[in-house]
Design a protein around this motif. Structure first.
Motif, PDB file in Angstrom:
ATOM      1  N   ALA A   3      -4.025  10.794  -5.983  1.00 26.30           N
ATOM      2  CA  ALA A   3      -3.199   9.614  -5.694  1.00 26.30           C
ATOM      3  C   ALA A   3      -4.004   8.574  -4.932  1.00 26.30           C
ATOM      4  O   ALA A   3      -3.905   7.376  -5.211  1.00 26.30           O
ATOM      5  CB  ALA A   3      -1.959  10.016  -4.909  1.00 26.30           C
ATOM      6  N   GLU A   4      -4.807   9.023  -3.973  1.00 29.61           N
ATOM      7  CA  GLU A   4      -5.655   8.080  -3.231  1.00 29.61           C
ATOM      8  C   GLU A   4      -6.672   7.417  -4.149  1.00 29.61           C
ATOM      9  O   GLU A   4      -6.888   6.203  -4.074  1.00 29.61           O
ATOM     10  CB  GLU A   4      -6.366   8.806  -2.087  1.00 29.61           C
ATOM     11  CG  GLU A   4      -5.440   9.211  -0.966  1.00 29.61           C
ATOM     12  CD  GLU A   4      -6.123  10.079   0.079  1.00 29.61           C
ATOM     13  OE1 GLU A   4      -7.336  10.367  -0.064  1.00 29.61           O
ATOM     14  OE2 GLU A   4      -5.439  10.480   1.029  1.00 29.61           O
ATOM     15  N   GLN A  18       0.973   3.872  -3.090  1.00 30.68           N
ATOM     16  CA  GLN A  18       0.479   5.215  -2.792  1.00 30.68           C
ATOM     17  C   GLN A  18       1.533   6.264  -3.148  1.00 30.68           C
ATOM     18  O   GLN A  18       1.218   7.288  -3.738  1.00 30.68           O
ATOM     19  CB  GLN A  18       0.092   5.319  -1.314  1.00 30.68           C
ATOM     20  CG  GLN A  18      -0.389   6.680  -0.881  1.00 30.68           C
ATOM     21  CD  GLN A  18      -1.762   7.018  -1.404  1.00 30.68           C
ATOM     22  OE1 GLN A  18      -2.523   6.153  -1.785  1.00 30.68           O
ATOM     23  NE2 GLN A  18      -2.070   8.297  -1.432  1.00 30.68           N
ATOM     24  N   ARG A  19       2.789   5.997  -2.799  1.00 30.60           N
ATOM     25  CA  ARG A  19       3.882   6.925  -3.126  1.00 30.60           C
ATOM     26  C   ARG A  19       4.052   7.057  -4.639  1.00 30.60           C
ATOM     27  O   ARG A  19       4.242   8.156  -5.156  1.00 30.60           O
ATOM     28  CB  ARG A  19       5.189   6.439  -2.510  1.00 30.60           C
ATOM     29  CG  ARG A  19       5.594   7.287  -1.363  1.00 30.60           C
ATOM     30  CD  ARG A  19       6.981   6.935  -0.855  1.00 30.60           C
ATOM     31  NE  ARG A  19       6.846   6.737   0.571  1.00 30.60           N
ATOM     32  CZ  ARG A  19       7.294   5.721   1.259  1.00 30.60           C
ATOM     33  NH1 ARG A  19       7.970   4.777   0.653  1.00 30.60           N
ATOM     34  NH2 ARG A  19       7.102   5.635   2.539  1.00 30.60           N
ATOM     35  N   THR A  72      -4.820   4.928  -6.396  1.00 25.42           N
ATOM     36  CA  THR A  72      -4.446   3.723  -5.657  1.00 25.42           C
ATOM     37  C   THR A  72      -5.667   2.839  -5.421  1.00 25.42           C
ATOM     38  O   THR A  72      -5.610   1.622  -5.601  1.00 25.42           O
ATOM     39  CB  THR A  72      -3.794   4.104  -4.305  1.00 25.42           C
ATOM     40  OG1 THR A  72      -2.688   4.970  -4.569  1.00 25.42           O
ATOM     41  CG2 THR A  72      -3.301   2.875  -3.575  1.00 25.42           C
ATOM     42  N   GLN A  73      -6.768   3.450  -5.052  1.00 23.97           N
ATOM     43  CA  GLN A  73      -7.987   2.689  -4.816  1.00 23.97           C
ATOM     44  C   GLN A  73      -8.478   2.013  -6.101  1.00 23.97           C
ATOM     45  O   GLN A  73      -8.854   0.833  -6.088  1.00 23.97           O
ATOM     46  CB  GLN A  73      -9.072   3.599  -4.264  1.00 23.97           C
ATOM     47  CG  GLN A  73     -10.340   2.873  -3.890  1.00 23.97           C
ATOM     48  CD  GLN A  73     -11.360   3.802  -3.266  1.00 23.97           C
ATOM     49  OE1 GLN A  73     -11.281   5.020  -3.407  1.00 23.97           O
ATOM     50  NE2 GLN A  73     -12.319   3.240  -2.578  1.00 23.97           N
ATOM     51  N   HIS A 101      -2.483  14.608  -3.624  1.00 24.81           N
ATOM     52  CA  HIS A 101      -2.790  13.556  -2.651  1.00 24.81           C
ATOM     53  C   HIS A 101      -4.144  12.903  -2.903  1.00 24.81           C
ATOM     54  O   HIS A 101      -4.271  11.672  -2.812  1.00 24.81           O
ATOM     55  CB  HIS A 101      -2.748  14.118  -1.222  1.00 24.81           C
ATOM     56  CG  HIS A 101      -1.377  14.424  -0.742  1.00 24.81           C
ATOM     57  ND1 HIS A 101      -0.501  13.456  -0.328  1.00 24.81           N
ATOM     58  CD2 HIS A 101      -0.704  15.601  -0.638  1.00 24.81           C
ATOM     59  CE1 HIS A 101       0.644  14.011   0.023  1.00 24.81           C
ATOM     60  NE2 HIS A 101       0.550  15.315  -0.164  1.00 24.81           N
ATOM     61  N   GLY A 114       0.792  -1.233   0.000  1.00 28.54           N
ATOM     62  CA  GLY A 114       0.000   0.000   0.000  1.00 28.54           C
ATOM     63  C   GLY A 114       0.818   1.273   0.000  1.00 28.54           C
ATOM     64  O   GLY A 114       0.571   2.195  -0.791  1.00 28.54           O
ATOM     65  N   THR A 115       1.804   1.347   0.866  1.00 23.20           N
ATOM     66  CA  THR A 115       2.618   2.563   0.967  1.00 23.20           C
ATOM     67  C   THR A 115       3.399   2.804  -0.317  1.00 23.20           C
ATOM     68  O   THR A 115       3.466   3.939  -0.813  1.00 23.20           O
ATOM     69  CB  THR A 115       3.590   2.461   2.160  1.00 23.20           C
ATOM     70  OG1 THR A 115       2.831   2.214   3.339  1.00 23.20           O
ATOM     71  CG2 THR A 115       4.392   3.720   2.329  1.00 23.20           C
TER      72      THR A 115
END
Length: 164
Positions: free
Chosen positions: A34-35, A21-22, A38-39, A31, A17-18
């Protein structure tokens, strides 16, 4: 998905995840985007988890999905959405009132879809002729002539609806 698959996927998300996300933050620079990216990536990976699980490198697979999702999102026009509660646009021009907006939308609806796309991309999204031509797989000459003809059709519709 069976219980074991769900547990494996959950562990995969916790492990990666990290990093994803990065990577998404570096791609988007935002941000919130990016969320979302990622989702969306994890949703796609979850949908094909059996194939991902069988891959040699699950993280590489997920990164490929992340990149493809990002590129697909960038191709869409909605990636340039802006808040509409502002009274003025970026150039400092006052936003039209709601009646004028409705008139413009009604006038645009009279155009065929390709001409409407040319007008919207060229003048609403403020894209260059070359960009519109590339987006719509047309020549630049075709974009110019379609835009000119579409504006000629729109002018009488808008001028008769808006007060002088």
């Amino acid at each position: 998905m069976k219980g074991d698959d769900a547990q494996e996927f959950t562990a995969f998300v916790w492990e990666t995840g990290t990093r994803l996300q990065r990577a998404a933050l570096l791609l988007t620079g935002d941000h919130h985007l990016a969320e979302d990216l990622t989702q969306a990536t994890y949703a796609k990976v979850f949908a094909s988890w059996r194939r991902v699980r069988a891959a040699d490198n699950q993280l590489a697979y997920a990164r490929t999905v992340l990149l493809n999702t990002y590129l697909s999102h960038r191709r869409l026009r909605r990636s340039s959405e802006r808040p509409t509660d502002l009274a003025q646009d970026d150039r400092g021009v006052a936003a039209p009132d709601s009646a004028t907006r409705l008139d413009l939308l009604a006038a645009l609806a009279t155009l065929d879809p390709l001409d409407r796309a040319v007008v919207v991309l060229r003048y609403w999204d403020d894209r260059s002729v070359a960009e519109v031509a590339a987006d719509l797989s047309l020549t630049e000459t075709t974009v110019r002539s379609r835009a000119r003809r579409a504006l000629q059709r729109l002018r009488p519709l808008v001028s008769e609806r808006t007060p002088s």
